[in-house]
Design a protein around this motif. Structure first.
Motif, PDB file in Angstrom:
ATOM      1  N   CYS A  15       0.771  -0.998  -0.405  1.00 13.39           N
ATOM      2  CA  CYS A  15      -0.430   0.109   0.358  1.00 13.39           C
ATOM      3  C   CYS A  15       0.926   1.323  -0.393  1.00 13.39           C
ATOM      4  CB  CYS A  15      -1.027   0.152   0.930  1.00 13.39           C
ATOM      5  SG  CYS A  15      -1.628   1.871   1.150  1.00 13.39           S
ATOM      6  N   VAL A  16       1.597   1.231   1.085  1.00 11.15           N
ATOM      7  CA  VAL A  16       2.371   2.513   1.224  1.00 11.15           C
ATOM      8  C   VAL A  16       3.654   2.630  -0.246  1.00 11.15           C
ATOM      9  CG1 VAL A  16       4.820   3.565   2.591  1.00 11.15           C
ATOM     10  CG2 VAL A  16       2.329   2.589   4.044  1.00 11.15           C
ATOM     11  N   ASP A  17       3.879   1.745  -0.906  1.00 10.85           N
ATOM     12  CA  ASP A  17       4.435   1.134  -2.116  1.00 10.85           C
ATOM     13  C   ASP A  17       4.009   2.187  -3.367  1.00 10.85           C
ATOM     14  OD1 ASP A  17       6.671   1.360  -3.417  1.00 10.85           O
ATOM     15  OD2 ASP A  17       6.471  -0.421  -4.854  1.00 10.85           O
ATOM     16  N   VAL A  18       2.715   1.358  -3.247  1.00  8.86           N
ATOM     17  CA  VAL A  18       1.704   1.855  -4.690  1.00  8.86           C
ATOM     18  C   VAL A  18       1.864   3.634  -4.467  1.00  8.86           C
ATOM     19  CG1 VAL A  18      -0.879   1.679  -6.127  1.00  8.86           C
ATOM     20  CG2 VAL A  18       0.858  -0.579  -5.150  1.00  8.86           C
ATOM     21  N   THR A 142      -6.672   0.010  -1.036  1.00 11.87           N
ATOM     22  CA  THR A 142      -5.023   0.361  -2.531  1.00 11.87           C
ATOM     23  C   THR A 142      -5.751   0.267  -3.465  1.00 11.87           C
ATOM     24  OG1 THR A 142      -4.059  -0.551  -0.607  1.00 11.87           O
ATOM     25  CG2 THR A 142      -2.636   0.021  -2.378  1.00 11.87           C
ATOM     26  N   HIS A 143      -6.263  -0.730  -3.768  1.00  8.78           N
ATOM     27  CA  HIS A 143      -6.965  -1.041  -5.349  1.00  8.78           C
ATOM     28  C   HIS A 143      -8.260   0.386  -5.239  1.00  8.78           C
ATOM     29  CE1 HIS A 143     -10.370  -2.130  -7.907  1.00  8.78           C
ATOM     30  NE2 HIS A 143      -9.086  -2.592  -8.643  1.00  8.78           N
ATOM     31  N   ASP A 144      -8.913   0.407  -4.869  1.00 15.07           N
ATOM     32  CA  ASP A 144     -10.253   1.704  -4.608  1.00 15.07           C
ATOM     33  C   ASP A 144      -9.425   3.196  -4.622  1.00 15.07           C
ATOM     34  OD1 ASP A 144     -12.244  -0.139  -4.179  1.00 15.07           O
ATOM     35  OD2 ASP A 144     -11.950   0.060  -2.160  1.00 15.07           O
ATOM     36  N   ILE A 145      -8.241   3.194  -4.145  1.00 14.89           N
ATOM     37  CA  ILE A 145      -7.841   4.731  -4.138  1.00 14.89           C
ATOM     38  C   ILE A 145      -6.396   4.568  -5.769  1.00 14.89           C
ATOM     39  CG2 ILE A 145      -5.846   6.015  -3.068  1.00 14.89           C
ATOM     40  CD1 ILE A 145      -6.858   5.161  -0.204  1.00 14.89           C
ATOM     41  N   ALA A 146      -5.610   4.255  -5.867  1.00 16.20           N
ATOM     42  CA  ALA A 146      -5.233   3.628  -6.651  1.00 16.20           C
ATOM     43  C   ALA A 146      -5.845   3.557  -8.329  1.00 16.20           C
ATOM     44  CB  ALA A 146      -4.120   2.404  -6.753  1.00 16.20           C
ATOM     45  N   HIS A 151      -2.691   5.002 -10.803  1.00 14.15           N
ATOM     46  CA  HIS A 151      -1.963   4.495  -9.587  1.00 14.15           C
ATOM     47  C   HIS A 151      -1.119   3.367  -9.622  1.00 14.15           C
ATOM     48  CE1 HIS A 151       0.349   8.681  -9.332  1.00 14.15           C
ATOM     49  NE2 HIS A 151      -0.212   9.307  -9.057  1.00 14.15           N
ATOM     50  N   PHE A 152      -2.230   2.412 -10.164  1.00 12.60           N
ATOM     51  CA  PHE A 152      -2.567   1.449  -9.307  1.00 12.60           C
ATOM     52  C   PHE A 152      -1.475   0.408 -10.174  1.00 12.60           C
ATOM     53  CE2 PHE A 152      -4.180  -3.111 -10.636  1.00 12.60           C
ATOM     54  CZ  PHE A 152      -4.035  -3.874  -8.931  1.00 12.60           C
ATOM     55  N   ARG A 153      -1.045  -0.791  -9.371  1.00 16.66           N
ATOM     56  CA  ARG A 153      -0.108  -2.029  -9.103  1.00 16.66           C
ATOM     57  C   ARG A 153      -0.885  -3.241  -8.589  1.00 16.66           C
ATOM     58  NH1 ARG A 153       4.062  -0.150  -7.710  1.00 16.66           N
ATOM     59  NH2 ARG A 153       4.337  -1.167  -6.142  1.00 16.66           N
ATOM     60  N   GLU A 154      -1.002  -4.601  -9.610  1.00 16.49           N
ATOM     61  CA  GLU A 154      -1.238  -5.423  -8.811  1.00 16.49           C
ATOM     62  C   GLU A 154      -0.364  -5.928  -7.616  1.00 16.49           C
ATOM     63  OE1 GLU A 154      -2.429  -9.870 -10.352  1.00 16.49           O
ATOM     64  OE2 GLU A 154      -2.505  -7.968 -11.582  1.00 16.49           O
ATOM     65  N   PRO A 155      -0.882  -5.833  -6.715  1.00 16.08           N
ATOM     66  CA  PRO A 155      -0.443  -6.767  -5.316  1.00 16.08           C
ATOM     67  C   PRO A 155       0.470  -8.366  -5.372  1.00 16.08           C
ATOM     68  CG  PRO A 155      -2.718  -7.322  -5.507  1.00 16.08           C
ATOM     69  CD  PRO A 155      -2.533  -6.836  -6.793  1.00 16.08           C
ATOM     70  N   PRO A 156       0.704  -8.810  -4.350  1.00 17.29           N
ATOM     71  CA  PRO A 156       1.267  -9.527  -4.767  1.00 17.29           C
ATOM     72  C   PRO A 156       1.193 -11.183  -4.473  1.00 17.29           C
ATOM     73  CG  PRO A 156       2.767  -8.629  -2.714  1.00 17.29           C
ATOM     74  CD  PRO A 156       1.148  -7.729  -3.099  1.00 17.29           C
ATOM     75  N   ARG A 157       0.713 -12.240  -5.411  1.00 16.79           N
ATOM     76  CA  ARG A 157       0.266 -12.998  -5.857  1.00 16.79           C
ATOM     77  C   ARG A 157      -0.170 -14.394  -4.056  1.00 16.79           C
ATOM     78  NH1 ARG A 157      -1.325 -15.768 -10.448  1.00 16.79           N
ATOM     79  NH2 ARG A 157      -2.787 -18.200  -9.879  1.00 16.79           N
ATOM     80  N   ASP A 158       0.947 -14.011  -3.568  1.00 13.07           N
ATOM     81  CA  ASP A 158       0.814 -14.761  -2.543  1.00 13.07           C
ATOM     82  C   ASP A 158      -0.323 -14.402  -1.576  1.00 13.07           C
ATOM     83  OD1 ASP A 158       2.798 -13.248  -1.718  1.00 13.07           O
ATOM     84  OD2 ASP A 158       3.163 -13.958  -0.588  1.00 13.07           O
ATOM     85  N   LEU A 159      -0.519 -13.421  -0.964  1.00 12.41           N
ATOM     86  CA  LEU A 159      -1.121 -12.303  -0.393  1.00 12.41           C
ATOM     87  C   LEU A 159      -3.046 -12.519  -0.837  1.00 12.41           C
ATOM     88  CD1 LEU A 159       0.682  -8.792  -0.157  1.00 12.41           C
ATOM     89  CD2 LEU A 159       0.052 -11.005   1.565  1.00 12.41           C
ATOM     90  N   LEU A 181     -10.462 -12.180  -6.676  1.00 14.53           N
ATOM     91  CA  LEU A 181     -10.955 -11.268  -4.907  1.00 14.53           C
ATOM     92  C   LEU A 181     -11.345 -10.404  -5.385  1.00 14.53           C
ATOM     93  CD1 LEU A 181     -10.284 -11.310  -1.942  1.00 14.53           C
ATOM     94  CD2 LEU A 181      -7.441  -9.630  -2.509  1.00 14.53           C
ATOM     95  N   LEU A 182     -11.103  -9.777  -6.217  1.00 13.95           N
ATOM     96  CA  LEU A 182     -11.740  -8.023  -6.555  1.00 13.95           C
ATOM     97  C   LEU A 182     -13.275  -8.535  -6.904  1.00 13.95           C
ATOM     98  CD1 LEU A 182      -9.763  -6.050  -8.653  1.00 13.95           C
ATOM     99  CD2 LEU A 182     -10.112  -6.349  -6.027  1.00 13.95           C
TER     100      LEU A 182
END
Length: 209
Positions: A15-18, A142-146, A151-159, A181-182
């Motif tokens: 989240c912080v990185d995106v 984070t998706h909603d905001i991005a 500024h979206f970027r897909e999160p790590p798959r394992d999460l 998940l979405l």
């Protein structure tokens, strides 16, 4: 794979990185799919992480339905929170609040008895379940905001795989874990599955306790 405080920290770091590079002027724009601004949505995320952590701060988590903090909103259509960021500290300051609240949840998850339970509107859950809830809240908000800011970027798959397995056992993975998940959280539709107008997760312990 059991979910832990490490996964909460990974989600918050994502989240912080995106969102760390979003210009200050954009934060009052509306988050995708919500009536809240991007700033309000990030405050709501911090609030979620903090209040999840507080549930295991009590010696007897079921003594009260929730920790009775005062809930307020800064405008009629804004989220009701117990925590707000300092506007003078800017978006970077609010991201620091999110990181701190996520760290609290991570610490609580990792130091609580694995079999302990605390209340939630969707039913009692254990520390692992609350870790998964914190990860879901972090990823989707984070998706909603991005999405609202481009500024979206897909999160790590394992999460995404981990929280789908833990909280959405009724949902089959189609296409990818992230798109699933979405869809599961009512954010998108797919050619084979219309958008959900209501949804929930299942936080009961894996052993059914």
């Amino acid at each position: 794979m059991p979910l832990s405080g490490l996964h909460v920290r990974q989600a918050v770091a994502y989240c912080v990185d995106v969102l760390g590079g979003v210009p200050d002027a954009q934060w009052d724009e509306r988050a995708s799919g919500l009536e809240w601004t991007c700033w309000e949505t990030l405050e709501h995320l911090a609030d979620d992480l903090l209040t999840y952590a507080l549930r295991f701060g009590l010696a007897q988590p079921f003594a009260v339905p929730r920790v009775p903090l005062r809930i307020s909103s800064e405008r009629p259509d804004g989220p009701g929170n117990v925590i707000f960021g300092d506007r003078e500290a800017g978006p970077g300051g609010l991201l620091t609040v999110v990181e701190a609240c996520g760290g609290l949840l991570a610490s609580v998850v990792d130091t609580s008895e694995a079999t302990s339970l605390a209340p939630h509107v969707f039913g009692a859950s254990d520390p692992e379940g609350f870790a998964a809830m914190g990860v879901v809240e972090t990823l989707v908000h984070t998706h909603d905001i991005a999405q609202g800011l481009g500024h979206f970027r897909e999160p790590p798959r394992d999460l995404t795989e981990g929280v789908l397995a833990r909280l959405f056992p009724d949902v089959s993975v189609v296409d990818s874990p992230w798109s699933t998940l979405l869809w599961a959280t009512g954010r998108i539709e797919t050619p084979d599955r219309p958008r959900r107008t209501s949804w929930r997760w299942y936080g009961a312990p894996r052993d059914g306790g």
